[in-house]
Design a protein around this motif. Structure first.
Motif, PDB file in Angstrom:
ATOM      1  N   VAL A  54       0.975  -1.247   0.029  1.00  0.00           N
ATOM      2  CA  VAL A  54      -0.032  -0.059  -0.176  1.00  0.00           C
ATOM      3  C   VAL A  54       0.831   1.281  -0.094  1.00  0.00           C
ATOM      4  CG1 VAL A  54      -2.198   0.945   1.049  1.00  0.00           C
ATOM      5  CG2 VAL A  54      -1.443  -1.350   1.516  1.00  0.00           C
ATOM      6  N   SER A  55       0.621   2.279  -0.882  1.00  0.00           N
ATOM      7  CA  SER A  55       1.351   3.295  -0.801  1.00  0.00           C
ATOM      8  C   SER A  55       1.248   4.221   0.255  1.00  0.00           C
ATOM      9  CB  SER A  55       0.995   4.077  -2.230  1.00  0.00           C
ATOM     10  OG  SER A  55       0.594   3.368  -3.307  1.00  0.00           O
ATOM     11  N   ARG A  56       2.372   4.949   0.700  1.00  0.00           N
ATOM     12  CA  ARG A  56       2.302   5.843   1.643  1.00  0.00           C
ATOM     13  C   ARG A  56       1.392   6.901   1.114  1.00  0.00           C
ATOM     14  NH1 ARG A  56       2.307   7.294   6.800  1.00  0.00           N
ATOM     15  NH2 ARG A  56       3.477   9.219   7.458  1.00  0.00           N
ATOM     16  N   VAL A  57       1.448   7.459  -0.098  1.00  0.00           N
ATOM     17  CA  VAL A  57       0.696   8.641  -0.643  1.00  0.00           C
ATOM     18  C   VAL A  57       0.361   7.800  -2.271  1.00  0.00           C
ATOM     19  CG1 VAL A  57       0.360  10.926  -1.438  1.00  0.00           C
ATOM     20  CG2 VAL A  57       1.433  10.490   0.552  1.00  0.00           C
ATOM     21  N   GLY A  58      -0.908   7.832  -2.460  1.00  0.00           N
ATOM     22  CA  GLY A  58      -1.342   7.406  -3.773  1.00  0.00           C
ATOM     23  C   GLY A  58      -2.199   6.115  -3.731  1.00  0.00           C
ATOM     24  N   LEU A  59      -2.703   5.782  -4.520  1.00  0.00           N
ATOM     25  CA  LEU A  59      -3.777   4.607  -4.650  1.00  0.00           C
ATOM     26  C   LEU A  59      -3.180   3.551  -5.739  1.00  0.00           C
ATOM     27  CD1 LEU A  59      -7.032   6.445  -4.767  1.00  0.00           C
ATOM     28  CD2 LEU A  59      -6.154   5.228  -2.779  1.00  0.00           C
ATOM     29  N   LEU A  65      -5.268   3.159   6.738  1.00  0.00           N
ATOM     30  CA  LEU A  65      -5.459   3.911   5.665  1.00  0.00           C
ATOM     31  C   LEU A  65      -5.974   5.226   6.049  1.00  0.00           C
ATOM     32  CD1 LEU A  65      -7.341   1.187   3.620  1.00  0.00           C
ATOM     33  CD2 LEU A  65      -4.954   1.739   3.327  1.00  0.00           C
ATOM     34  N   ALA A 114       0.216  12.417  -6.937  1.00  0.00           N
ATOM     35  CA  ALA A 114       0.442  11.122  -6.598  1.00  0.00           C
ATOM     36  C   ALA A 114      -0.162  10.043  -7.560  1.00  0.00           C
ATOM     37  CB  ALA A 114      -0.034  10.917  -5.206  1.00  0.00           C
ATOM     38  N   PRO A 115       0.415   8.879  -7.563  1.00  0.00           N
ATOM     39  CA  PRO A 115      -0.141   8.091  -8.640  1.00  0.00           C
ATOM     40  C   PRO A 115      -1.885   7.533  -8.200  1.00  0.00           C
ATOM     41  CG  PRO A 115       1.342   6.812  -7.439  1.00  0.00           C
ATOM     42  CD  PRO A 115       1.514   8.358  -7.081  1.00  0.00           C
ATOM     43  N   GLY A 116      -2.498   7.505  -9.203  1.00  0.00           N
ATOM     44  CA  GLY A 116      -3.917   7.145  -8.977  1.00  0.00           C
ATOM     45  C   GLY A 116      -4.211   5.770  -9.416  1.00  0.00           C
ATOM     46  N   ILE A 117      -5.327   5.215  -9.007  1.00  0.00           N
ATOM     47  CA  ILE A 117      -5.760   3.895  -9.457  1.00  0.00           C
ATOM     48  C   ILE A 117      -5.409   3.636 -10.916  1.00  0.00           C
ATOM     49  CG2 ILE A 117      -7.784   2.362  -9.854  1.00  0.00           C
ATOM     50  CD1 ILE A 117      -8.999   4.063  -7.755  1.00  0.00           C
ATOM     51  N   THR A 130      -6.223  11.863  -2.200  1.00  0.00           N
ATOM     52  CA  THR A 130      -5.907  10.556  -2.666  1.00  0.00           C
ATOM     53  C   THR A 130      -5.793   9.906  -1.330  1.00  0.00           C
ATOM     54  OG1 THR A 130      -4.355   9.352  -3.944  1.00  0.00           O
ATOM     55  CG2 THR A 130      -3.450  11.238  -2.639  1.00  0.00           C
ATOM     56  N   GLY A 131      -5.439   8.770  -1.539  1.00  0.00           N
ATOM     57  CA  GLY A 131      -5.597   7.642  -0.565  1.00  0.00           C
ATOM     58  C   GLY A 131      -3.977   7.616   0.079  1.00  0.00           C
ATOM     59  N   GLY A 132      -3.701   7.148   1.276  1.00  0.00           N
ATOM     60  CA  GLY A 132      -2.413   6.999   1.887  1.00  0.00           C
ATOM     61  C   GLY A 132      -2.430   5.620   2.951  1.00  0.00           C
ATOM     62  N   SER A 133      -1.401   5.480   3.468  1.00  0.00           N
ATOM     63  CA  SER A 133      -1.365   4.517   4.555  1.00  0.00           C
ATOM     64  C   SER A 133      -0.286   4.813   5.605  1.00  0.00           C
ATOM     65  CB  SER A 133      -1.432   2.976   4.023  1.00  0.00           C
ATOM     66  OG  SER A 133      -0.272   2.928   3.397  1.00  0.00           O
TER      67      SER A 133
END
Lengths: 536, 456
Positions: A332-337, A413, B48-51, B136-139
Motif C-alpha cells: 500500500v502506498s504511503r501516498v497514492g492509490l 488507511l 501522486a499516482p492514482g488507480i 488521494t489515499g495513503g497509509s
C-alpha cells in the motif's frame, strides 16, 4: 511481435494446470507474445489491441494527465487483453521465475475476464478478430470517402463514453434464462433466410464455407468466418446485437439513437457512417467492463499470483526475488492509490470476513469490541465467497460494500489532502481523515464515471435533438462542450440542444464568508456550428 | 506591503478621478496581497499516482510506457497541420494545439508541452469548479492533520520535493522548453519575422552553404557550370566550331569538367536585439488577464528564443504602482498579482535602463507590454510622455490590453489616453496596440494578438 519460445510456453501450460486445480476457470487456448518497445509504440494507443482501426489522433501525443482515464474508457497499458484466445505480452528477457509469477497473474486476469458478469457481453465474440474486420472495413471506406471517415470516427468517439454499457447488461446476470441464439444460428436461420432472403443454393454455399473452416481450425473458424461476413454485410453485427438485446429493456443510448434516427445518416450516401459509429461504439463497449473492474481485477490477479506461486515448487531459490517483486506490486502506498494493493486487501478482507462468519447478520448486531475481535465461526467458506465476488462485483460495488472502518483501521488507511504553505512555499500533504466514510468517498470519487446524458424523445424531432445531462454534483467540462456538440450536430444533421447544470460561484458578502455555489440549469444550443447558451 | 499603503482619499483628491475609476482603485487597494511567486492553483490535481496510473506491463514487468520522441512527433507535423488547414476549410475547429496552458511550474514536467498535441473532446465531469481540494489515499502512521510530506513549489529555492513520490531531477529548464515551443510556434503560425533594423555586426559564427565549386567530385552537380566547361574543352579540341551546328553526341567529356558544389563555411552576419517585457501585476489583473499576458509573453519569449537562437537579449519588468526589474523569465512569469496600477513607472524604467546601458546604440529595442488597461492616472500624461521617449529609439512597441471583467465594458484608461494622444497614428510602424476581452480569449486569439503586435 513474435510468440514466446517453446520452453516458456511449456511453463505457461504447467501454470494453467495448477491454476485450474485451484479453481480458476478459463479457455484452453492462449497466445503469448514477446513485445519490443517498437511494438508498444503501436499497441499502447490502441489499448493493446493489435488489430484496432487506425486513427490519426493515435499518432499525436494526446494531452495526458490525471483526466486521461475520464476520457478514454480503456487502460492503455495492460499485459493481457480480453480476446479469444486471450493474448498476453511479455518482455523478452524475463527470468523463468518471474514469468511463472506473471503467468499466474495473467491466468487470474483471464479467469476474471471470462467469469465476471460485467464482461458478459464480450463472451460471445473474439474482439481481436472483430476489430480486424472493422479495421479493414474502415480502410476501405477511407479509400472511398477520404478524410470524412476520420471526421465520423472523431465525432463518434466524441460521444463513445456515453454508450449505454449498463443498459446492455442483462438485469440479473443470469444468462441461462435468456439463451439468445448463437451468432452462427442467427446468421443462417434468421439473417440469411428472413432478412437477406437469399436463395437456397447461396445459403448452402455459405454453410459449406463454414464447415470447411471448422474442419480446418476449430478455434479460429468462427471469427474468420464472420470477418468475411462483416465485409459482405457490414450491418450484420448490429442486427445480431439488436436481435439478442430484445429480451432486455431496449433503451437506446445517444449513439444508437443518432444512428437510427438521424435524417442525415439516412441519406443513401451517408449510410456507411452508421457502420463507423457502430465500430466506435463497439470498441467503447468492449473496453467498458475493464475500466470498471480495475481494482477488483488487479486484486484478484494479485491474490492468485501470490497463492499459486508460493505453493509452486518452482519458486525454490527465488523466494527472496519473489518477495521483493511482490512487495513492489502489492504494498500500500504511503501516498497514492495502488489498485493492486487495495484490491488484494479487499479480497483478503472478504475472505477472512466470511471465513470467520463476520459477514453474517448476527455479527453485525454485535457491538462489543472484544467480542467482535475474537469472533470466529470457522465457516471455511471464504474461498467460495471470493469466487462469487469475482463473478459478481465491480470496483464500485466492492468499495461501496466492503470499505468499512475495520478495513480502514486494519491497514492504517487514510485520506491525504494537500494544502499550500505560503511561509515555506510548498505544497503540504497531510492526513485529512481516517474515517472509513471519507476514505470510501475518496475512492469512489476516483473511479471512472462518465456523465449520464440521455435523449429526451418528447422534445426531439427530425430537426432538433434534445439531450439532458443528469447532474451528479459535477458540471461538464466546459471547454469541451462546443466541440463535442459540433460533432453530434454533424451526425444528427440538425440543431442539437443540451440541458445541463452549471455551478456558479456567488459573490460572498464578506471575505470571511465561505464561497457559495449555486446550481443553475442551462441549455446549450448548437445550430450551424454556432453555439449559444440560455438559462432555464 | 504596509510601506506602500496609500491614503486613498488623498490620492483621489489629488487626481480627481471619476467614481467608476474610484471603484477600481478601491478594489485594487483593498484586495491587498503580495507579489510572491506561484501559489497552488485551485483544483490542482494531487501529485501522486492514482488507480488508473498502474498497469501490469509497468508494475509486473518493469516495461516503461513507450515514449514518443519529439523528433518522431515533429515529423508528422506537416501532415497534421495540413490536415488542420483542411479541417478549417471543412468548417470544423482546428485540433492541433501547442499545449493547453503552458506554464513553467517546477516539478510538473508534463505541463510544458513541446510536441504537437491534440485533445479528444468529450463530455466529462469537471471536478475543478468547486474549491474542494483534490484528495488521494495513503497509509501508515500519523495523526489526522499531520503533515506527511511536502513539495517545493518554487524551484529556485533548490529544495526538491520530499515524501510525495516526486523523484529527483523533476525541475526543468524554462529556457530549453521555451525553445522547443518556439520552434512549433514559428512553424505553425508562420509569424512574420521581426524586421531587424539598425547596425549589423559580424559575429564569429558560421553557417554552411553549398557555395563553393569543386572540379571532379562533390555533393551536387552544377549542371550549367559543367556544360560550360564541356563546351570550353570541346572548343579547344575543335569539336565545336562557329559554322557547324553542335552535335551533343560528339562532344568529349573530361572527368574534370564536371563541376560540383560543395558545402563550405560562410561567415554569418547577425543583428542584435533586446526585448523588454512589461507586465502589469496589479490586483486588477486577477485571473484571466494575467493568464493571457503571461501566456502571450511566454509565446513571444519562446519564439524569440527559437528564431534568434537565444541571441536576443531579454529584460523583464513588472509593475503595479511602481516598476521593478525581474531577474529572469521564471520570476517574471510566476510572480503573483497585487497592489494598484500605474503604468508610467514601467515605461520610465525602460527608458532608464536603455539610457544607462546605452542599449539604443548597439541594439534594436523591442518593448512588449501587457496590461488590463487600468491606470490610476486617468490622463496618462506621464505615460504618453515616456512612450514618446521610447519611440525615439525603439523598433517596435507592442501593447496588449487584456480587458478584465472588473471594469465597465468599453475602452479602458490606457486605451483612452493612448488613442487620444495620437501616437498610434503618428508612428504606426513603431507602435501597435491590441485589445482583447480577457475572459473570451483563447490561445488562438493570443497568437493572433502577437501577429498584430509585430506585423510590418
Amino acid at each position: 511481435m513474435e510468440l514466446i519460445d517453446q520452453h516458456t510456453k511449456g511453463i505457461m501450460e504447467e501454470c494453467k494446470v495448477r491454476a485450474r486445480d485451484a479453481g480458476l476457470r478459463f479457455d484452453d487456448e492462449s497466445l503469448e507474445y514477446i513485445v519490443t518497445n517498437r511494438d508498444l509504440l503501436e499497441l499502447s494507443p490502441k489499448g493493446m489491441i493489435p488489430t484496432l482501426y487506425d486513427y490519426w489522433v493515435n499518432d499525436v501525443e494526446v494531452i495526458k494527465g490525471k483526466e486521461r482515464y475520464k476520457l478514454y474508457p480503456n487502460n492503455p497499458y495492460e499485459t493481457v487483453i480480453n480476446s479469444r484466445p486471450a493474448i498476453s505480452f511479455y518482455n523478452d528477457n524475463n527470468p523463468d521465475w518471474l514469468n511463472i509469477m506473471i503467468f499466474y497473474h495473467v491466468l487470474a486476469h483471464i479467469d476474471f475476464f471470462q467469469n465476471n458478469t460485467l464482461f458478459l457481453n464480450t463472451w460471445k465474440d473474439d474482439f481481436v478478430g472483430e476489430a480486424l474486420a472493422d479495421k479493414r472495413y474502415i480502410e476501405q471506406l477511407r479509400s472511398e470517402h477520404g478524410r470524412w471517415v476520420d471526421y465520423v470516427v472523431e465525432f463518434s468517439r466524441g460521444i463513445d463514453n456515453l454508450a449505454g454499457y449498463f443498459d446492455r447488461l442483462p438485469l440479473r446476470g443470469s444468462i441461462e434464462d435468456m439463451q439468445p441464439p448463437s451468432k452462427v444460428d442467427f446468421y443462417f436461420d434468421v439473417f440469411l433466410q428472413s432478412m437477406e432472403k437469399l436463395p437456397d443454393h447461396e445459403i448452402f454455399k455459405e454453410i459449406e464455407r463454414y464447415n470447411k473452416l471448422i474442419t480446418r481450425n476449430k478455434a479460429v473458424a468462427e471469427s474468420a468466418f464472420f470477418a468475411d461476413v462483416r465485409k459482405k454485410y457490414p450491418e450484420f453485427s448490429a442486427l445480431y446485437k439488436k436481435h439478442t438485446a430484445k429480451n432486455g429493456e431496449n433503451v437506446l443510448d445517444l449513439m444508437e439513437f443518432v444512428r437510427d434516427n438521424s435524417t442525415f445518416l439516412k441519406k443513401e450516401n451517408n449510410e456507411w457512417m452508421k457502420s463507423v459509429m457502430n465500430i466506435v461504439r463497439g470498441t467503447s463497449l468492449y473496453f467498458s467492463p475493464q475500466i470498471r473492474t480495475k481494482i477488483t481485477n488487479e486484486g484478484w490477479a494479485s491474490y492468485w499470483h501470490d497463492e499459486l506461486f508460493r505453493a509452486d515448487d518452482r519458486i525454490k531459490g527465488h523466494e527472496v526475488d519473489y518477495a521483493r517483486t511482490n512487495a513492489f506490486v502489492t504494498s500500500v502506498s504511503r501516498v497514492g492509490l495502488n489498485p493492486y494493493a487495495i484490491g488484494l486487501r479487499l479480497i483478503q478482507y472478504v475472505e477472512e470476513l466470511v471465513d470467520k462468519g463476520k459477514s453474517a447478520f448476527g455479527f453485525q448486531q454485535l457491538s462489543k469490541i472484544e467480542i467482535r475481535e475474537d469472533f470466529d465461526k470457522r465457516t471455511g467458506k471464504g474461498r467460495d465467497a471470493i469466487f462469487q465476488l469475482r463473478e459478481k462485483f465491480s470496483d464500485f460495488t466492492l468499495i461501496n460494500t466492503y470499505v468499512t472502518q475495520d478495513f480502514v483501521n486494519e491497514h492504517d488507511l487514510f485520506v491525504v489532502g494537500q494544502r499550500f504553505n505560503p511561509q515555506r512555499g510548498t505544497v503540504e500533504y497531510y492526513i485529512k481523515s481516517r474515517k472509513s466514510e471519507d476514505y470510501k468517498k475518496m475512492l469512489i470519487e476516483q473511479l471512472y464515471h462518465p456523465p449520464e446524458i440521455s435523449v429526451i424523445e418528447d422534445k426531439t424531432n427530425d430537426s432538433n435533438l434534445y439531450l439532458s445531462h443528469q447532474f451528479e454534483g459535477k458540471e461538464l467540462m466546459k471547454a469541451y462542450i462546443p466541440e463535442t456538440m459540433t460533432g453530434i450536430e454533424y451526425l444528427w444533421g440538425g440543431q442539437v440542444q443540451l440541458e445541463t447544470t452549471e455551478i456558479v460561484k456567488t459573490d460572498a458578502e464578506s471575505e470571511d464568508e465561505e464561497l457559495e455555489y449555486e446550481h443553475r440549469r442551462v441549455l446549450f444550443t448548437i445550430k450551424d456550428r454556432k453555439i449559444s447558451k440560455t438559462d432555464l | 506591503m504596509p510601506e506602500r499603503k496609500i491614503d486613498i482619499s488623498a490620492f483621489l483628491e489629488k487626481h480627481g478621478i471619476d467614481p467608476e475609476q474610484e471603484e477600481l482603485v478601491r478594489r485594487e487597494l483593498e484586495a491587498g496581497g503580495e507579489h510572491h511567486l506561484v501559489q497552488m492553483p485551485p483544483g490542482k490535481p494531487i501529485d501522486a499516482p492514482g488507480i488508473y496510473d498502474f498497469s501490469d506491463l509497468q508494475i509486473l514487468q518493469g516495461i516503461a510506457p513507450p515514449k514518443v520522441s519529439e523528433v518522431t512527433a515533429l515529423q508528422t507535423l506537416e501532415d497534421l497541420l495540413e490536415r488542420d488547414e483542411q479541417r478549417e476549410k471543412d468548417g470544423f475547429q482546428k485540433r492541433i494545439r501547442i499545449g493547453r496552458i503552458v506554464k513553467p511550474i517546477s516539478g510538473h514536467k508534463d505541463q510544458v508541452v513541446v510536441v504537437p498535441t491534440t485533445t479528444e473532446p468529450k463530455f466529462y465531469h469537471d471536478t475543478s469548479t468547486t474549491e474542494e481540494e483534490e484528495a488521494t489515499g495513503g497509509s501508515g502512521e500519523g495523526e489526522e492533520g499531520e503533515v506527511i510530506g511536502e513539495q517545493a513549489v518554487d524551484p529556485r529555492e533548490g529544495e526538491d520535493g520530499e515524501g510525495a513520490g516526486q523523484g529527483q531531477g523533476a525541475e526543468h529548464d524554462v529556457l530549453s522548453d521555451a525553445f522547443d515551443l518556439g520552434k512549433i510556434l514559428t512553424e505553425k503560425f508562420s509569424l512574420p519575422n521581426l524586421k531587424m533594423k539598425g547596425k549589423k555586426r559580424a559575429f564569429t559564427k558560421y553557417i554552411y552553404d553549398l557555395t563553393d565549386r569543386n572540379r571532379g567530385f562533390g555533393q551536387i552537380l552544377d549542371k550549367k557550370e559543367t556544360i560550360r566547361r564541356i563546351i570550353q574543352t570541346n572548343i579547344l579540341l575543335g569539336n565545336v566550331t562557329e559554322e557547324a551546328s553542335v552535335d551533343p553526341e560528339e562532344l568529349l567529356i573530361n572527368p574534370k569538367d564536371r563541376i560540383y558544389r560543395v558545402l563550405s563555411k560562410e561567415k554569418d552576419y547577425e543583428t542584435q536585439a533586446v526585448v523588454f517585457f512589461l507586465r502589469d501585476y496589479s490586483g486588477s489583473m486577477a485571473g484571466k488577464p494575467t493568464e493571457i499576458v503571461a501566456t502571450q509573453h511566454l509565446f513571444i519569449y519562446s519564439w524569440l528564443a527559437y528564431q534568434y537562437e537565444n541571441k536576443v537579449e531579454t529584460r523583464f519588468i513588472l509593475h503595479d504602482t511602481e516598476a521593478k526589474e525581474a531577474p529572469d523569465f521564471y520570476t517574471y512569469h510566476n510572480s503573483q498579482i497585487a497592489g494598484g496600477t500605474n503604468v508610467h513607472p514601467a515605461y520610465e524604467l525602460v527608458n532608464k535602463i536603455v539610457e544607462e546601458e546605452q542599449l539604443a546604440r548597439d541594439y534594436n529595442v523591442y518593448v512588449f507590454h501587457g496590461t488590463d488597461g487600468d491606470d490610476w492616472d486617468s490622463v496618462g500624461e506621464e505615460a504618453v510622455k515616456e512612450i514618446r521617449r521610447i519611440l525615439t529609439y525603439c523598433s517596435r512597441m507592442g501593447i496588449t490590453i487584456a480587458r478584465n471583467s472588473w471594469g465597465s465594458s468599453g475602452e479602458t484608461t490606457v486605451e483612452k489616453y493612448i488613442e487620444s494622444s495620437g501616437i498610434l497614428k503618428e508612428k504606426p510602424d513603431l507602435i501597435k496596440m491590441d485589445m482583447m476581452v480577457a475572459a473570451d480569449s483563447t490561445e488562438e486569439r493570443i497568437i493572433e494578438g502577437i501577429k498584430k503586435l509585430i506585423e510590418e
